[in-house]
Design a protein around this motif. Structure first.
Motif, mmCIF file in Angstrom:
data_model
loop_
_atom_site.group_PDB
_atom_site.id
_atom_site.type_symbol
_atom_site.label_atom_id
_atom_site.label_comp_id
_atom_site.label_asym_id
_atom_site.label_seq_id
_atom_site.Cartn_x
_atom_site.Cartn_y
_atom_site.Cartn_z
ATOM 1 N N CYS A 61 -47.965 -26.604 25.435
ATOM 2 C CA CYS A 61 -46.594 -27.063 25.167
ATOM 3 C C CYS A 61 -45.906 -26.173 24.138
ATOM 4 O O CYS A 61 -44.750 -25.804 24.310
ATOM 5 C CB CYS A 61 -46.597 -28.513 24.689
ATOM 6 S SG CYS A 61 -46.977 -29.691 25.991
ATOM 7 N N ARG A 62 -46.623 -25.827 23.077
ATOM 8 C CA ARG A 62 -46.040 -24.970 22.037
ATOM 9 C C ARG A 62 -45.779 -23.558 22.549
ATOM 10 O O ARG A 62 -44.859 -22.892 22.086
ATOM 11 C CB ARG A 62 -46.941 -24.946 20.801
ATOM 12 C CG ARG A 62 -46.781 -26.181 19.940
ATOM 13 C CD ARG A 62 -47.416 -26.015 18.581
ATOM 14 N NE ARG A 62 -48.846 -25.721 18.648
ATOM 15 C CZ ARG A 62 -49.808 -26.635 18.739
ATOM 16 N NH1 ARG A 62 -49.500 -27.900 18.790
ATOM 17 N NH2 ARG A 62 -51.068 -26.269 18.773
ATOM 18 N N LYS A 63 -46.596 -23.106 23.485
ATOM 19 C CA LYS A 63 -46.395 -21.769 24.046
ATOM 20 C C LYS A 63 -45.108 -21.722 24.871
ATOM 21 O O LYS A 63 -44.355 -20.755 24.804
ATOM 22 C CB LYS A 63 -47.590 -21.389 24.916
ATOM 23 C CG LYS A 63 -47.684 -19.917 25.226
ATOM 24 C CD LYS A 63 -48.941 -19.599 25.998
ATOM 25 C CE LYS A 63 -50.161 -19.645 25.088
ATOM 26 N NZ LYS A 63 -51.383 -19.207 25.747
ATOM 27 N N VAL A 64 -44.850 -22.784 25.624
ATOM 28 C CA VAL A 64 -43.649 -22.850 26.470
ATOM 29 C C VAL A 64 -42.417 -23.184 25.632
ATOM 30 O O VAL A 64 -41.362 -22.588 25.789
ATOM 31 C CB VAL A 64 -43.822 -23.903 27.590
ATOM 32 C CG1 VAL A 64 -42.536 -24.097 28.372
ATOM 33 C CG2 VAL A 64 -44.949 -23.497 28.528
ATOM 34 N N GLU A 65 -42.553 -24.162 24.747
ATOM 35 C CA GLU A 65 -41.441 -24.654 23.921
ATOM 36 C C GLU A 65 -41.963 -24.766 22.491
ATOM 37 O O GLU A 65 -42.575 -25.766 22.135
ATOM 38 C CB GLU A 65 -41.001 -26.020 24.456
ATOM 39 C CG GLU A 65 -39.874 -26.656 23.717
ATOM 40 C CD GLU A 65 -38.534 -26.155 24.178
ATOM 41 O OE1 GLU A 65 -37.723 -25.838 23.301
ATOM 42 O OE2 GLU A 65 -38.291 -26.093 25.385
ATOM 43 N N PRO A 66 -41.756 -23.737 21.652
ATOM 44 C CA PRO A 66 -42.367 -23.693 20.319
ATOM 45 C C PRO A 66 -42.111 -24.913 19.429
ATOM 46 O O PRO A 66 -42.936 -25.254 18.596
ATOM 47 C CB PRO A 66 -41.761 -22.427 19.691
ATOM 48 C CG PRO A 66 -41.415 -21.568 20.856
ATOM 49 C CD PRO A 66 -40.996 -22.519 21.943
ATOM 50 N N ASP A 67 -40.982 -25.599 19.610
ATOM 51 C CA ASP A 67 -40.667 -26.754 18.779
ATOM 52 C C ASP A 67 -41.234 -28.064 19.320
ATOM 53 O O ASP A 67 -41.197 -29.089 18.634
ATOM 54 C CB ASP A 67 -39.150 -26.906 18.622
ATOM 55 C CG ASP A 67 -38.537 -25.727 17.871
ATOM 56 O OD1 ASP A 67 -39.249 -25.121 17.049
ATOM 57 O OD2 ASP A 67 -37.362 -25.421 18.108
ATOM 58 N N CYS A 68 -41.735 -28.047 20.536
ATOM 59 C CA CYS A 68 -42.209 -29.281 21.179
ATOM 60 C C CYS A 68 -43.594 -29.675 20.659
ATOM 61 O O CYS A 68 -44.474 -28.842 20.529
ATOM 62 C CB CYS A 68 -42.267 -29.088 22.699
ATOM 63 S SG CYS A 68 -42.736 -30.594 23.566
ATOM 64 N N THR A 69 -43.751 -30.974 20.363
ATOM 65 C CA THR A 69 -45.035 -31.482 19.934
ATOM 66 C C THR A 69 -45.406 -32.735 20.720
ATOM 67 O O THR A 69 -44.528 -33.479 21.161
ATOM 68 C CB THR A 69 -45.035 -31.856 18.434
ATOM 69 O OG1 THR A 69 -43.969 -32.778 18.175
ATOM 70 C CG2 THR A 69 -44.845 -30.629 17.564
ATOM 71 N N ILE A 70 -46.714 -32.929 20.896
ATOM 72 C CA ILE A 70 -47.238 -34.127 21.537
ATOM 73 C C ILE A 70 -47.615 -35.072 20.417
ATOM 74 O O ILE A 70 -48.431 -34.744 19.554
ATOM 75 C CB ILE A 70 -48.480 -33.821 22.405
ATOM 76 C CG1 ILE A 70 -48.106 -32.865 23.532
ATOM 77 C CG2 ILE A 70 -49.079 -35.099 22.957
ATOM 78 C CD1 ILE A 70 -49.291 -32.400 24.361
ATOM 79 N N ASN A 71 -47.039 -36.264 20.411
ATOM 80 C CA ASN A 71 -47.343 -37.254 19.383
ATOM 81 C C ASN A 71 -48.561 -38.065 19.804
ATOM 82 O O ASN A 71 -48.470 -38.931 20.650
ATOM 83 C CB ASN A 71 -46.141 -38.164 19.141
ATOM 84 C CG ASN A 71 -44.934 -37.371 18.704
ATOM 85 O OD1 ASN A 71 -44.992 -36.620 17.749
ATOM 86 N ND2 ASN A 71 -43.850 -37.492 19.434
ATOM 87 N N VAL A 72 -49.685 -37.721 19.191
ATOM 88 C CA VAL A 72 -50.967 -38.357 19.562
ATOM 89 C C VAL A 72 -51.133 -39.654 18.811
ATOM 90 O O VAL A 72 -50.837 -39.770 17.682
ATOM 91 C CB VAL A 72 -52.146 -37.407 19.267
ATOM 92 C CG1 VAL A 72 -53.452 -38.042 19.666
ATOM 93 C CG2 VAL A 72 -51.952 -36.099 19.980
#
Length: 72
Positions: A61-72
């Protein structure tokens, strides 16, 4: 195991599709859906490696969209 994660800062539907395609290639992933509209990631993967797969998915996800995070 199936889990749904909230995504933060997913900016476009095209990026969501790219993430979905890349996560699907991770070994152990049975199914994945990334929804731009709901900002959610639905992941079905092997129970034994689930945490490891989630970490790999976060890197994708970070590789495609650097600001995107998965909230675990």
């Amino acid at each position: 195991m199936k889990k749904i994660f909230k995504l933060t800062d997913l900016d476009c539907a095209n990026c969501a599709r790219k993430m979905e395609d890349a996560i699907r290639k991770i070994d152990g992933v049975q199914d994945v859906t990334v929804s731009f509209m709901t900002q959610k990631l639905t992941l079905v993967a092997d129970d034994a490696r689930f945490d490891e797969i989630v970490k790999e998915a976060a890197k994708v996800c970070r590789k495609v969209e650097p600001d995107c995070t998965i909230n675990v």
